[in-house]
Write a protein that holds these residues in place. Sequence first.
Motif, PDB file in Angstrom:
ATOM      1  N   CYS A  27     -30.515  38.738  40.504  1.00 50.68           N
ATOM      2  CA  CYS A  27     -30.544  40.198  40.353  1.00 50.68           C
ATOM      3  C   CYS A  27     -31.895  40.603  39.758  1.00 50.68           C
ATOM      4  O   CYS A  27     -32.443  39.885  38.924  1.00 50.68           O
ATOM      5  N   PHE A  29     -32.269  43.521  38.151  1.00 46.70           N
ATOM      6  CA  PHE A  29     -31.988  44.352  36.985  1.00 46.70           C
ATOM      7  C   PHE A  29     -31.557  43.454  35.821  1.00 46.70           C
ATOM      8  O   PHE A  29     -31.160  42.299  36.031  1.00 46.70           O
ATOM      9  N   ARG A  30     -31.621  44.025  34.645  1.00 46.06           N
ATOM     10  CA  ARG A  30     -31.103  43.328  33.451  1.00 46.06           C
ATOM     11  C   ARG A  30     -30.299  44.357  32.641  1.00 46.06           C
ATOM     12  O   ARG A  30     -30.659  44.687  31.513  1.00 46.06           O
ATOM     13  N   CYS A  31     -29.249  44.863  33.245  1.00 44.07           N
ATOM     14  CA  CYS A  31     -28.449  45.877  32.556  1.00 44.07           C
ATOM     15  C   CYS A  31     -27.907  45.246  31.274  1.00 44.07           C
ATOM     16  O   CYS A  31     -27.277  44.175  31.333  1.00 44.07           O
ATOM     17  N   CYS A  34     -24.281  44.089  31.345  1.00 41.83           N
ATOM     18  CA  CYS A  34     -23.835  43.257  32.477  1.00 41.83           C
ATOM     19  C   CYS A  34     -23.056  42.035  31.983  1.00 41.83           C
ATOM     20  O   CYS A  34     -23.505  41.330  31.078  1.00 41.83           O
ATOM     21  N   VAL A  40     -27.257  36.284  37.166  1.00 45.36           N
ATOM     22  CA  VAL A  40     -28.442  37.112  36.886  1.00 45.36           C
ATOM     23  C   VAL A  40     -29.551  36.342  36.152  1.00 45.36           C
ATOM     24  O   VAL A  40     -30.708  36.376  36.554  1.00 45.36           O
ATOM     25  N   GLY A  75     -24.601  39.716  41.026  1.00 41.50           N
ATOM     26  CA  GLY A  75     -26.032  39.866  41.289  1.00 41.50           C
ATOM     27  C   GLY A  75     -26.343  41.124  42.118  1.00 41.50           C
ATOM     28  O   GLY A  75     -25.571  42.063  42.115  1.00 41.50           O
ATOM     29  N   ASN A 102     -27.269  47.918  43.470  1.00 45.57           N
ATOM     30  CA  ASN A 102     -27.841  48.728  42.386  1.00 45.57           C
ATOM     31  C   ASN A 102     -28.855  49.736  42.935  1.00 45.57           C
ATOM     32  O   ASN A 102     -29.477  50.466  42.164  1.00 45.57           O
ATOM     33  N   LYS A 126     -26.759  53.992  37.041  1.00 45.11           N
ATOM     34  CA  LYS A 126     -26.642  53.416  35.692  1.00 45.11           C
ATOM     35  C   LYS A 126     -26.740  54.462  34.588  1.00 45.11           C
ATOM     36  O   LYS A 126     -26.156  54.286  33.510  1.00 45.11           O
ATOM     37  N   ILE A 199     -25.303  40.729  28.715  1.00 44.45           N
ATOM     38  CA  ILE A 199     -26.698  40.262  28.709  1.00 44.45           C
ATOM     39  C   ILE A 199     -27.381  40.580  27.372  1.00 44.45           C
ATOM     40  O   ILE A 199     -28.109  39.766  26.836  1.00 44.45           O
TER      41      ILE A 199
HETATM   42  S1  SF4 Z   1     -24.740  44.946  36.190  1.00 44.86           S
HETATM   43 FE1  SF4 Z   1     -25.245  44.515  38.314  1.00 44.86          FE
HETATM   44  S2  SF4 Z   1     -27.321  45.345  38.571  1.00 44.86           S
HETATM   45 FE2  SF4 Z   1     -26.986  45.123  36.385  1.00 44.86          FE
HETATM   46  S3  SF4 Z   1     -27.827  43.100  35.855  1.00 44.86           S
HETATM   47 FE3  SF4 Z   1     -25.620  42.850  36.262  1.00 44.86          FE
HETATM   48  S4  SF4 Z   1     -25.496  42.279  38.416  1.00 44.86           S
HETATM   49 FE4  SF4 Z   1     -27.546  43.161  38.076  1.00 44.86          FE
END
Ligand code: SF4
Length: 231
Positions: A27, A29-31, A34, A40, A75, A102, A126, A199
């Motif tokens: 992925c 992104f690093r939400c 998550c 990820v 991901g 995303n 987001k 994360i």
């Molecule tokens: S929530 Fe989705 S877009 Fe955000 S880091 Fe996790 S897998 Fe990636």
Amino acid sequence: MEIGGLQKTTLIDYPGRVACTVFLIGCNFRCPFCYSSELVLPEKIKLQPRIYEKDFFKFLKERKGLLDNLVLCGGEPTINKDLPQFCKKIKKLGYFVKLDTNGSNPEMLKKLIDEKLIDYVAMDIKAPRGKYEFFSGAKLVNEVEESVNILKKNQIGYEFRTTIAPGLKKEDILKATNWIAGKGVNYFLQEFTAQKEVINPEILGLPVLKRKEIEEIIEQIKPKFKNCQIR
Ligand code: SF4
């Protein structure tokens, strides 16, 4: 294609249909909220068992007739350059394909729609524009906006959805909805449930909107959408 997981049956991931869900690795992104870090973060991805593509297609062939719908999720599926070829193989077997994204790769999204390789899209929103970097961990808000505009052309069924992450405030959601609103748009607010490690655990210290507050927001924004609900 790197496949990190396969849920053989799901009743909730493809609206109104029984489906299977395939989880693709990686992925961009690093939400912070998550909870799929094994798909990820590179150090966790290394430890994640893979499903061979040939075994995955064998499963699809065997299930055809019993199962007609598939969800591509991650991901982030669109970071894979070979996604169109992968979708072509799935479509060839007669499956309807829903893409969970995303929204960070509008070129790929457009290609998949134009070539009729997907049938439905669920795209994450987001946060409002001004807070996108914080809630996605990436500087890709312009790309997300481009994807919003592609979907709003209504060439394909789609929905936008926002997870009510810790730290998201009522005014953030109102701002985000101004951005995506439209009479033809389906929009869902999803309650945040921290099932596993996230994360960035620091985000868990931020306040989370309560269900009642989310319901009040929905009442307020409903008129801007075709359909707007809590999930
Ligand atoms: S929530 Fe989705 S877009 Fe955000 S880091 Fe996790 S897998 Fe990636």
